[in-house]
Design a protein around this motif. Structure first.
Motif, mmCIF file in Angstrom:
data_model
loop_
_atom_site.group_PDB
_atom_site.id
_atom_site.type_symbol
_atom_site.label_atom_id
_atom_site.label_comp_id
_atom_site.label_asym_id
_atom_site.label_seq_id
_atom_site.Cartn_x
_atom_site.Cartn_y
_atom_site.Cartn_z
ATOM 1 N N SER A 21 0.854 -1.197 0.000
ATOM 2 C CA SER A 21 0.000 0.000 0.000
ATOM 3 C C SER A 21 0.880 1.234 0.000
ATOM 4 N N SER A 22 0.306 2.345 -0.457
ATOM 5 C CA SER A 22 1.076 3.575 -0.582
ATOM 6 C C SER A 22 0.175 4.760 -0.270
ATOM 7 N N ASN A 23 0.620 5.950 -0.643
ATOM 8 C CA ASN A 23 -0.160 7.160 -0.403
ATOM 9 C C ASN A 23 0.037 8.127 -1.567
ATOM 10 N N SER A 24 -0.699 9.227 -1.527
ATOM 11 C CA SER A 24 -0.678 10.172 -2.647
ATOM 12 C C SER A 24 0.686 10.829 -2.832
ATOM 13 N N GLU A 25 1.420 11.044 -1.718
ATOM 14 C CA GLU A 25 2.746 11.664 -1.841
ATOM 15 C C GLU A 25 3.701 10.756 -2.606
ATOM 16 N N GLU A 26 3.661 9.459 -2.309
ATOM 17 C CA GLU A 26 4.532 8.524 -3.008
ATOM 18 C C GLU A 26 4.113 8.366 -4.465
ATOM 19 N N VAL A 27 2.810 8.451 -4.719
ATOM 20 C CA VAL A 27 2.330 8.403 -6.105
ATOM 21 C C VAL A 27 2.926 9.553 -6.906
ATOM 22 N N GLN A 28 2.917 10.750 -6.328
ATOM 23 C CA GLN A 28 3.464 11.918 -7.020
ATOM 24 C C GLN A 28 4.973 11.785 -7.218
ATOM 25 N N SER A 29 5.668 11.288 -6.190
ATOM 26 C CA SER A 29 7.122 11.095 -6.312
ATOM 27 C C SER A 29 7.439 10.079 -7.399
ATOM 28 N N ALA A 30 6.621 9.017 -7.479
ATOM 29 C CA ALA A 30 6.817 7.992 -8.506
ATOM 30 C C ALA A 30 6.643 8.580 -9.895
ATOM 31 N N HIS A 31 5.591 9.371 -10.073
ATOM 32 C CA HIS A 31 5.319 9.963 -11.386
ATOM 33 C C HIS A 31 6.404 10.960 -11.785
ATOM 34 N N ASP A 32 6.963 11.637 -10.797
ATOM 35 C CA ASP A 32 8.054 12.574 -11.092
ATOM 36 C C ASP A 32 9.270 11.849 -11.675
#
Length: 277
Positions: free
Chosen positions: A170-181
């Motif tokens: 599981s993850s969170n929105s901050e990690e999602v944004q870091s991944a997309h970056d």
């Protein structure tokens, strides 16, 4: 002659009075032309109702097409599903060449995310990657912890057929944004962070070319611990199973103690039997 002229003008005056009287009568009977105002009020009310419907419709469309969570599926193809608040897939995006090909081939838009996962994992396009050597990573990123737990439970059901090849996180929105970056799905980013903690020299470019099995094998090699990947998917469930096993063990020991307490003769008999032997 003068009398005739006067009579003629008197008649004209009488006609003007008649006109005014007629206008007054019409005004009274039509209530000051009120129906015309009512007509405009009705048109205004209809227009306002239409505007309200358009506003509600636009708000509904905005909510439907606004992602609130994400699910990434990573093997070698790396894809990510954007999910709305109604648990429907808005779109699927690929984060490497194999992932882009998969996203262009399989249509899961507007499906329930659990149905979408099943469709992807059972697709002909993914079969070449579902070999025993490969590891399937599924990562959920919900609005909050409660949403993550619910999504993980649904993912567990949707991926049950894959058996021990599933690794869930599981993850969170901050990690999602870091991944997309970094041009990654959130699932691959999580694996990258775990490997980076053990090998600071690893780069995102290097991770892009590795399968999930290769990444977790390197994690296992550097950490000295085997990679656990079971279909339970959640660490919480694993802990829960461990706690349940402990409780069962304690319960069994408690029952044995009770049995000895309530049957002392049997216990004494066993002890005497042991001495005689």
């Amino acid at each position: 002659m003068n009398n005739k002229i006067k009579e003629a003008f008197d008649q004209v005056h009488a006609l003007e009075d008649l006109k005014q009287h007629t206008l007054d009568s019409i005004y009274q009977k039509t209530n000051g032309f009120q129906p015309r105002k009512t007509f405009y009020m009705r048109k205004y009310a209809v227009a306002m109702a239409c505007c309200l419907l358009l506003f509600l419709g636009a708000s509904g469309c905005y909510s439907y097409f606004t992602p609130v969570s994400a699910i990434s599926i990573d093997i070698n193809p790396s894809v990510e599903l954007n999910i709305n608040r109604f648990d429907r897939v808005i779109n699927m995006k690929g984060y490497n060449k194999d992932g882009e090909k998969l996203a262009d081939t399989i249509n899961v838009r507007f499906l329930k995310y659990s149905d979408a996962i099943e469709k992807i994992l059972s697709s002909e396009e993914l079969k070449p990657y579902l070999i025993p050597e490969h590891l399937i990573s599924v990562t959920v990123a919900g609005e909050d912890e409660e949403q993550n737990e619910k999504m993980l439970e649904n993912v567990e059901s949707a991926t049950a057929a894959c058996g021990e090849k599933i690794h869930c996180d599981s993850s969170n929105s901050e990690e999602v944004q870091s991944a997309h970056d970094l041009g990654m799905s959130v699932g691959k980013y999580k694996a990258y962070e775990k490997l980076k903690a053990l090998d600071p020299n690893v780069t995102p470019e290097e991770i892009h070319h590795l399968t999930m099995r290769q990444i977790y094998d390197r994690i296992s090699e550097l950490s000295g611990e085997p990679v656990t990947s079971d279909a339970t998917c959640t660490e919480g469930n694993q802990n829960g199973n461990h706690e349940q096993n402990s409780q069962n063990k304690q319960h069994g020991e408690h029952q044995n103690q009770n049995a000895e307490t309530h049957n002392p003769e049997s216990t004494g008999h066993q002890k005497r039997k042991g001495k005689n032997q």
